[in-house]
Design a protein around this motif. Structure first.
Motif, PDB file in Angstrom:
ATOM      1  N   LYS A 146      44.125  22.049-103.248  1.00 42.32           N
ATOM      2  CA  LYS A 146      45.315  21.986-102.389  1.00 42.32           C
ATOM      3  C   LYS A 146      45.243  23.067-101.319  1.00 42.32           C
ATOM      4  N   ASN A 147      45.926  22.795-100.211  1.00 37.80           N
ATOM      5  CA  ASN A 147      46.181  23.817 -99.211  1.00 37.80           C
ATOM      6  C   ASN A 147      47.467  24.504 -99.659  1.00 37.80           C
ATOM      7  N   LEU A 148      47.378  25.720-100.112  1.00 32.72           N
ATOM      8  CA  LEU A 148      48.548  26.421-100.639  1.00 32.72           C
ATOM      9  C   LEU A 148      49.627  26.617 -99.580  1.00 32.72           C
ATOM     10  N   ASP A 149      49.239  26.634 -98.303  1.00 39.31           N
ATOM     11  CA  ASP A 149      50.219  26.759 -97.221  1.00 39.31           C
ATOM     12  C   ASP A 149      51.183  25.571 -97.198  1.00 39.31           C
ATOM     13  N   ALA A 150      50.767  24.447 -97.768  1.00 36.71           N
ATOM     14  CA  ALA A 150      51.573  23.223 -97.728  1.00 36.71           C
ATOM     15  C   ALA A 150      52.428  23.031 -98.974  1.00 36.71           C
ATOM     16  N   ILE A 151      52.347  23.923 -99.946  1.00 41.79           N
ATOM     17  CA  ILE A 151      53.145  23.808-101.165  1.00 41.79           C
ATOM     18  C   ILE A 151      54.526  24.386-100.879  1.00 41.79           C
ATOM     19  N   ASN A 155      52.447  34.960 -98.453  1.00 40.68           N
ATOM     20  CA  ASN A 155      51.003  35.139 -98.449  1.00 40.68           C
ATOM     21  C   ASN A 155      50.510  34.906 -99.868  1.00 40.68           C
ATOM     22  N   THR A 156      49.752  33.838-100.055  1.00 35.35           N
ATOM     23  CA  THR A 156      49.277  33.469-101.389  1.00 35.35           C
ATOM     24  C   THR A 156      47.999  34.254-101.717  1.00 35.35           C
ATOM     25  N   THR A 157      48.176  35.576-101.736  1.00 36.02           N
ATOM     26  CA  THR A 157      47.071  36.472-102.062  1.00 36.02           C
ATOM     27  C   THR A 157      46.654  36.288-103.516  1.00 36.02           C
ATOM     28  N   THR A 158      45.533  36.849-103.836  1.00 39.55           N
ATOM     29  CA  THR A 158      45.071  36.802-105.222  1.00 39.55           C
ATOM     30  C   THR A 158      46.108  37.446-106.140  1.00 39.55           C
ATOM     31  N   GLU A 159      46.675  38.560-105.700  1.00 43.10           N
ATOM     32  CA  GLU A 159      47.689  39.241-106.501  1.00 43.10           C
ATOM     33  C   GLU A 159      48.924  38.355-106.708  1.00 43.10           C
ATOM     34  N   PHE A 160      49.356  37.679-105.652  1.00 41.88           N
ATOM     35  CA  PHE A 160      50.494  36.760-105.743  1.00 41.88           C
ATOM     36  C   PHE A 160      50.198  35.647-106.748  1.00 41.88           C
TER      37      PHE A 160
END
Length: 136
Positions: free
Chosen positions: A69-74, A81-86
């Motif tokens: 998935k494109n996380l920007d579209a969720i 910002n869907t960082t690794t930490e997030f």
């Protein structure tokens, strides 16, 4: 402390907002290895921390909505910002819900914590760890 850890991976696309991210502000792809560790002070009457098969199934079900998935579209990730930490905390929280609901083959009250580690590559990773229950 006893620990059982299961592993899976996801392939995603996303972009970041903020100068600190440099070229990662542009849409880019990543393959993340995801490790989920379940911790308990004691083994249960079967001699296990949790059922490994169930843990793997739960991890797969948590990762499924993110994979390819494109996380920007969720919608739930809009403006973040869907960082690794997030993502470590996002995955942790869903695994914690399953553990508290007893879906891992053991009373969730007998588990102490979950740690989720996401490896971006062989040289970089992030993790989030938290207790399942507030301290008494």
């Amino acid at each position: 402390m006893h620990c059982v850890e299961v592993r899976d991976h996801i392939m995603i696309a996303h972009s970041y907002k903020g100068e600190v991210f440099g070229p990662a502000q542009a849409l880019h792809g990543a393959t993340f290895v995801v490790d989920a560790a379940f911790l308990a002070e004691t083994l249960d009457e079967n001699g296990i921390v949790i059922d490994i098969g169930r843990a793997h199934e739960i991890l797969k079900s948590v990762l499924g909505p993110l994979n390819y998935k494109n996380l920007d579209a969720i919608p739930g990730f809009a403006g973040k910002n869907t960082t690794t930490e997030f993502l470590t905390k996002h995955i942790h929280d869903r695994l914690a819900d399953a553990a508290r609901d007893g879906k891992l083959g053991r009373d969730g009250r007998q588990l102490k914590a979950i740690r989720v580690t996401i490896s971006e590559s062989h040289v970089a990773r992030a993790w989030y760890e938290a207790p399942l229950w507030p301290s008494a």
